[in-house]
Design a protein around this motif. Structure first.
Motif, PDB file in Angstrom:
ATOM      1  N   HIS A 211       0.834  -1.207   0.000  1.00  0.00           N
ATOM      2  CA  HIS A 211       0.000   0.000   0.000  1.00  0.00           C
ATOM      3  C   HIS A 211       0.867   1.255   0.000  1.00  0.00           C
ATOM      4  O   HIS A 211       0.615   2.208  -0.750  1.00  0.00           O
ATOM      5  CB  HIS A 211      -0.931  -0.012   1.214  1.00  0.00           C
ATOM      6  N   THR A 212       1.888   1.248   0.821  1.00  0.00           N
ATOM      7  CA  THR A 212       2.787   2.412   0.917  1.00  0.00           C
ATOM      8  C   THR A 212       3.479   2.694  -0.412  1.00  0.00           C
ATOM      9  O   THR A 212       3.639   3.848  -0.819  1.00  0.00           O
ATOM     10  CB  THR A 212       3.845   2.184   2.016  1.00  0.00           C
ATOM     11  N   ASP A 213       3.889   1.636  -1.090  1.00  0.00           N
ATOM     12  CA  ASP A 213       4.654   1.777  -2.334  1.00  0.00           C
ATOM     13  C   ASP A 213       3.780   1.896  -3.578  1.00  0.00           C
ATOM     14  O   ASP A 213       4.313   2.089  -4.679  1.00  0.00           O
ATOM     15  CB  ASP A 213       5.588   0.569  -2.506  1.00  0.00           C
ATOM     16  N   TRP A 214       2.461   1.768  -3.413  1.00  0.00           N
ATOM     17  CA  TRP A 214       1.617   1.698  -4.610  1.00  0.00           C
ATOM     18  C   TRP A 214       1.696   2.978  -5.430  1.00  0.00           C
ATOM     19  O   TRP A 214       1.561   4.088  -4.905  1.00  0.00           O
ATOM     20  CB  TRP A 214       0.160   1.425  -4.230  1.00  0.00           C
ATOM     21  N   ASP A 215       1.882   2.799  -6.729  1.00  0.00           N
ATOM     22  CA  ASP A 215       1.992   3.922  -7.665  1.00  0.00           C
ATOM     23  C   ASP A 215       0.652   4.078  -8.373  1.00  0.00           C
ATOM     24  O   ASP A 215       0.266   3.228  -9.177  1.00  0.00           O
ATOM     25  CB  ASP A 215       3.117   3.650  -8.666  1.00  0.00           C
ATOM     26  N   ILE A 216      -0.066   5.147  -8.059  1.00  0.00           N
ATOM     27  CA  ILE A 216      -1.408   5.330  -8.612  1.00  0.00           C
ATOM     28  C   ILE A 216      -1.392   5.564 -10.117  1.00  0.00           C
ATOM     29  O   ILE A 216      -2.420   5.457 -10.791  1.00  0.00           O
ATOM     30  CB  ILE A 216      -2.126   6.506  -7.898  1.00  0.00           C
ATOM     31  N   SER A 217      -0.217   5.870 -10.671  1.00  0.00           N
ATOM     32  CA  SER A 217      -0.124   6.100 -12.120  1.00  0.00           C
ATOM     33  C   SER A 217      -0.054   4.803 -12.914  1.00  0.00           C
ATOM     34  O   SER A 217      -0.014   4.824 -14.139  1.00  0.00           O
ATOM     35  CB  SER A 217       1.098   6.965 -12.442  1.00  0.00           C
ATOM     36  N   ARG A 218      -0.025   3.660 -12.211  1.00  0.00           N
ATOM     37  CA  ARG A 218      -0.006   2.369 -12.917  1.00  0.00           C
ATOM     38  C   ARG A 218      -1.189   2.277 -13.879  1.00  0.00           C
ATOM     39  O   ARG A 218      -2.307   2.690 -13.555  1.00  0.00           O
ATOM     40  CB  ARG A 218      -0.068   1.218 -11.919  1.00  0.00           C
ATOM     41  N   LYS A 219      -0.964   1.719 -15.034  1.00  0.00           N
ATOM     42  CA  LYS A 219      -2.006   1.634 -16.049  1.00  0.00           C
ATOM     43  C   LYS A 219      -2.812   0.340 -15.966  1.00  0.00           C
ATOM     44  O   LYS A 219      -3.866   0.221 -16.594  1.00  0.00           O
ATOM     45  CB  LYS A 219      -1.381   1.739 -17.456  1.00  0.00           C
ATOM     46  N   ASP A 220      -2.323  -0.621 -15.172  1.00  0.00           N
ATOM     47  CA  ASP A 220      -2.999  -1.910 -15.175  1.00  0.00           C
ATOM     48  C   ASP A 220      -4.248  -1.911 -14.309  1.00  0.00           C
ATOM     49  O   ASP A 220      -5.247  -2.538 -14.643  1.00  0.00           O
ATOM     50  CB  ASP A 220      -2.051  -3.038 -14.730  1.00  0.00           C
TER      51      ASP A 220
END
Length: 628
Positions: A211-220
């Motif tokens: 959760h901490t590392d999640w990149d909201i810009s991911r396209k998947d």
């Protein structure tokens, strides 16, 4: 070498052994149910291993999920469900549901077989599938042992890790996180149930870090931030001493601000997850409600379709009302009124069809009218032959449901002509009902369009007249006397007596209109208002004939009061069933429900409550009423 030998040997027993040795090997890399099912031999029922083959096929067809609830009537048990559903019909036309596979019919012996297979199998996917059957089934003593639960959860974590590694590749069409998370959640749930503290700590640490590392810009997928938040919120007591939930909210809101730039709905989903956390913390969340209201305002400003805009404005308005923000309430009320005024909704618009279809229909109707006498004409108008069968409508509804994205939405709304929300569908069952009425509406419009043309054609030939209709009705129970007693005095009543004035006026208006089609206006208002309100009288008299009470008892301040039943109550009482046989056609009942209530045309309420403007009245309403 073994594959070459097997290709040359037709002995099904060897093929069956090959199935076992392949999926039982630790080297088996199949990750789908189909990869296992495809290895099964095709045996005939008289062969010794046929039963086990069927059971193996069943094991990998069964759907397994924490979200499946115990509901034997709908073919599910805890965690296990069918893959296909259908209906069987007996010789009497009674329908029963069938499910493939039927998980409710699994026996203790079946679960013991799955248990043996779990113990022998080393292939990662098949082992977890066997294990989940044993775990959810809870029929064997082994299924309750902690060593079993730990082994199963450990294997699920191994399987989840495979999908997580694949998800690291990202990519717009990389759906591996969507496969990863349900497996992770299931393993975590098993660890929690078994109180395996060390394993719980490992999963918690993993989820927090992801959760901490999640990149909201991911396209998947957007689901990462939402699913990981949901898992922590669902297990609030487990995570609350491991992480600050306010830090989770800070991370989520930062992501929401970013995703808002391209996907406002996604930001709303994230805000909702934060609201859920604040509720668990018993903390104030007005700031989150305000942000959510602002997002709905933003969506309203971005959309040009008034019907869509008004829904967003309405939602924002309700949020500001909850916040008590008088300035925003006034602003949104003004926007709501202005937008509502721009919405055009015509209840009488029928489907448009290709010219060839219309011409074929016209030719067919002209032939039908030409060959029919006046009695046949009236009888044809009163039948349901113009509409699809209930079975066809239900099938259409099932097709719509499979193709529609509406079932994934939080709610589906019904609007009146002003764009006001008058009903809302939220549960899966309610949305299925909505699809049924949508499909019913399609059949209704097609049928009413053809019936409209038939009535006009029959009138023009002189075969459909007031005298002919009256003669037909006089031969029905509408003309049978019903005795009512008022204050000790008997009064003889007939349904037909209250129908005559409206019917007579209907044909007088037709005669007037056809004298000069261009200049003479048909006065629909009196006819529609009069006949619409008489349908309920017909239904009440019918209930009396069937011995069904038209009143009900209600309590008020400890006193029992008597009130007449409402239309929905009457339609419910008239439903025919093996337990209560009324003989009333289910199609007629549904047609009336669709035509008169908010489920569809809503004609009764619109007339009774003064909700129809002059331009809304049309001969279509009269066609609908004639059909009853």
């Amino acid at each position: 070498m073994l594959l070459t030998i097997l290709a040359l040997i037709s002995n099904q027993k060897i093929i069956y052994i090959f199935h076992y040795t392949t999926i039982d090997s630790v080297e088996f890399e199949g990750l789908t149910d189909e990869s296992v099912i495809g290895l099964l031999p095709h045996l005939s029922p008289d062969e010794a291993d046929f039963k086990h083959t069927v059971l193996e096929n069943t094991a990998f067809m069964i759907r397994k999920s924490l979200d499946i609830k115990e509901d034997p009537e709908n073919g599910t048990v805890r965690g296990l469900s069918w893959r296909y559903q259908g209906k069987n019909k007996d010789e009497q036309g009674n329908e029963t549901d069938f499910y493939i596979p039927d998980v409710t019919s699994l026996t203790l012996q079946d679960y013991e077989y799955f248990e043996q297979r779990f113990q022998k199998c080393s292939g990662l996917l098949p082992k977890t599938e066997y294990g989940l059957l044993v775990y959810f089934g809870q029929k064997t003593s082994y299924s309750k042992r902690n060593e079993f639960k730990k082994e199963l959860a450990d294997k699920l974590m191994e399987l989840a890790q495979i999908y997580w590694d694949k998800a690291l590749d990202r990519g717009e069409k990389n759906y591996n996180f969507l496969r990863y998370f349900p497996i992770l959640r299931t393993a975590f749930s098993i660890y929690l149930e078994a109180k395996l503290t060390a394993d719980i700590d490992i999963v918690c640490e993993k989820v927090i870090q992801q959760h901490t590392d999640w990149d909201i810009s991911r396209k998947d997928t957007l689901r990462g931030i939402l699913d990981l938040t949901r898992l922590m919120a669902e297990s609030f007591s487990v995570f609350k001493n491991r992480i600050s939930f306010e830090n989770i909210i800070i991370k989520n809101l930062a992501d929401a601000r970013e995703i808002e730039k391209t996907y406002t709905w996604g930001a709303i989903y994230i805000v909702d997850s934060c609201i859920g956390i604040r509720q668990k913390l018993n903390a104030d969340f007005k700031d989150l409600l305000r942000y959510k209201a602002e997002l709905f305002e933003k969506m309203a400003s971005e959309r040009s379709e008034n019907l869509v805009r008004i829904q967003f404005i309405e939602t924002a308005l309700r949020l500001y009302q909850g916040l008590g923000d008088s300035a925003k309430i006034k602003e949104l009320e003004t926007a709501y009124t202005e937008t509502r005024a721009k919405i055009e909704m015509n209840h009488e618009t029928l489907c448009e069809y290709p010219n060839e279809y219309v011409q074929r229909r016209t030719n067919m109707i002209q032939e039908l009218v030409k060959d029919a006498d006046d009695v046949t004409i009236t009888t044809n108008i009163a039948t349901n032959a113009w509409f699809s069968s209930i079975e066809d409508i239900r099938q259409m509804a099932n097709n719509i449901e499979r193709q529609s994205l509406l079932t994934t939405m939080a709610a589906t709304k019904i609007l009146d002509k002003y764009g006001n929300t008058i009903d809302i569908y939220t549960s899966e069952e309610e949305i299925q009902e909505m699809h049924f009425w949508e499909s019913f509406g399609i059949s209704f419009q097609v049928g009413i369009g053809a019936l409209h043309e038939y009535i006009i054609e029959a009138y023009k030939t002189g075969k459909f007249t007031y005298a002919n209709v009256l003669s037909y009705l006089e031969s029905t129970w509408y003309n049978d006397p019903i005795i009512h007693t008022y204050h000790g005095k008997e009064v003889e009543l007939r349904v037909l007596d209250v129908l005559k004035p409206g019917l007579k006026r209907c044909f007088e208006e037709l005669d007037y209109a056809f004298q000069d089609i261009k200049n003479n206006y048909y006065d629909y208002v009196i006819v529609v208002d009069t006949l619409t309100l008489k349908i309920e009288i017909i239904l009440r008299f019918l209930c009396e004939r069937l011995g069904i009470a038209t009143f009900k008892i209600r309590n008020k301040g400890g006193e029992k009061l008597v009130m007449e039943k409402l239309l929905d109550d009457i339609l419910s009482d008239l439903q025919d069933s093996p337990q209560k046989q009324t003989g009333f056609s289910e199609y007629d009942r549904l047609m009336i429900k669709y035509a008169l209530t908010p489920k569809g045309h809503n004609l009764r309420n619109r007339v009774a409550h003064g909700l129809m403007d002059l331009w809304e009245y049309s001969f279509v309403d009269i066609v609908i009423l004639f059909n009853y």
